[in-house]
Design an enzyme around this catalytic site. Sequence first.
Site, mmCIF file in Angstrom:
data_model
loop_
_atom_site.group_PDB
_atom_site.id
_atom_site.type_symbol
_atom_site.label_atom_id
_atom_site.label_comp_id
_atom_site.label_asym_id
_atom_site.label_seq_id
_atom_site.Cartn_x
_atom_site.Cartn_y
_atom_site.Cartn_z
ATOM 1 N N THR A 82 0.861 -1.188 0.000
ATOM 2 C CA THR A 82 0.000 0.000 0.000
ATOM 3 C C THR A 82 0.898 1.238 0.000
ATOM 4 O OG1 THR A 82 -0.182 0.155 2.413
ATOM 5 C CG2 THR A 82 -1.821 -1.227 1.281
ATOM 6 N N GLY A 83 0.469 2.263 -0.737
ATOM 7 C CA GLY A 83 1.336 3.432 -0.866
ATOM 8 C C GLY A 83 2.605 3.088 -1.626
ATOM 9 N N GLY A 84 2.440 2.292 -2.687
ATOM 10 C CA GLY A 84 3.608 1.846 -3.459
ATOM 11 C C GLY A 84 3.974 2.768 -4.605
ATOM 12 N N SER A 108 5.097 5.933 -4.192
ATOM 13 C CA SER A 108 5.949 7.040 -3.728
ATOM 14 C C SER A 108 6.900 6.545 -2.641
ATOM 15 C CB SER A 108 5.037 8.149 -3.172
ATOM 16 O OG SER A 108 5.802 9.235 -2.688
ATOM 17 N N GLY A 109 8.007 7.247 -2.496
ATOM 18 C CA GLY A 109 8.897 7.076 -1.337
ATOM 19 C C GLY A 109 9.295 5.637 -1.024
ATOM 20 N N GLY A 125 7.503 3.011 -0.218
ATOM 21 C CA GLY A 125 6.710 1.973 -0.879
ATOM 22 C C GLY A 125 7.178 1.729 -2.299
ATOM 23 N N TYR A 182 1.169 11.852 15.150
ATOM 24 C CA TYR A 182 1.982 10.913 14.370
ATOM 25 C C TYR A 182 2.631 9.864 15.286
ATOM 26 C CZ TYR A 182 5.313 9.307 10.833
ATOM 27 O OH TYR A 182 6.037 8.534 9.950
#
Length: 255
Positions: A11-13, A15-16, A18, A147
């Site tokens: 998940t969130g692959g 960017s950054g 991921g 956070y």
Amino acid sequence: MQLKGKCALITGGNSGIGLATARRFVAEGARVAITGRDAATLATAANELGVTAIRSDVLDAQARSSLFDRIKDEFGHLDILFANAGIAKFSPIEETPEKDFDDVLRTNVTAVFLTVKAALRLMDAGAAIILNGSMAASTGSSQSSAYAASKAGVRALCRSLAGELSPRGIRVNVVVPGVIETPIWERTAVPPEAAAARERRLQGMIPLNRAGRAEDIANAVLFLASDEAAYVQGAELVVDGGVLGSAAAAPAHRR
Ligand code: NDP
């Protein structure tokens, strides 16, 4: 190739961390699906890496359900889940609206819980789940309460799920990044000069004297996802240049 024949979802692959992990997993022979909300970066990753890119908001129940239907159709099952998607918001407590606190907790903890829950129907003995934590759960940094609380929640989730899923032969571990150069820092609403000051302060805390790269985390996630980590369960793999392990060696303390 450490992941030959394995099927992975990140998940969130797009960017950054991921994205770097998707790149590494593909290089190690895995079939990889990634998610995110931004159609353009998903398409770029799909073209560049040959991954299956699925537009899916981790907060959307319907999208989550269709995501795992699609994974079932394409892969049949799932060997690896990297629950990585997350957001950061930094502000003093009195300037933090309840909505910001809720957004961070919902994205970083609730959605991780619900993603793991939905993925389990496709996971069998030998599967690996990796959660993305943060050193912020332990450092006591100011203006990070939402956070930090969310990432402490991820740590607790990992330990509890590891206990619950051990009888099924499913491993659950958490990677704990330090300060990593990714777009997450530009996405925070902090004014640029405050962000730069914050970055300088954080860098002064790092014994290895540099911020981490997304690839540093991808390497650790690869280990946790691979059969090399077959006996690693409920663990936190800290990848932070020494912040948590040897804080007194940081540049800020050097003479
Ligand atoms: P990025 O901002 O580059 O990546 C965040 C990813 O999460 C993006 O792919 C984004 O995709 C996705 N995402 C965010 N919200 C949602 C949502 N609601 N639905 C689906 N996808 C979503 O930052 P990083 O790579 O740094 O962050 C990845 C993880 O690493 C996070 O969990 C973060 O907390 C953790 N981490 C990062 C550290 C760092 O210093 N960079 C340190 C410690 C932990 P899109 O925008 O397309 O939705």
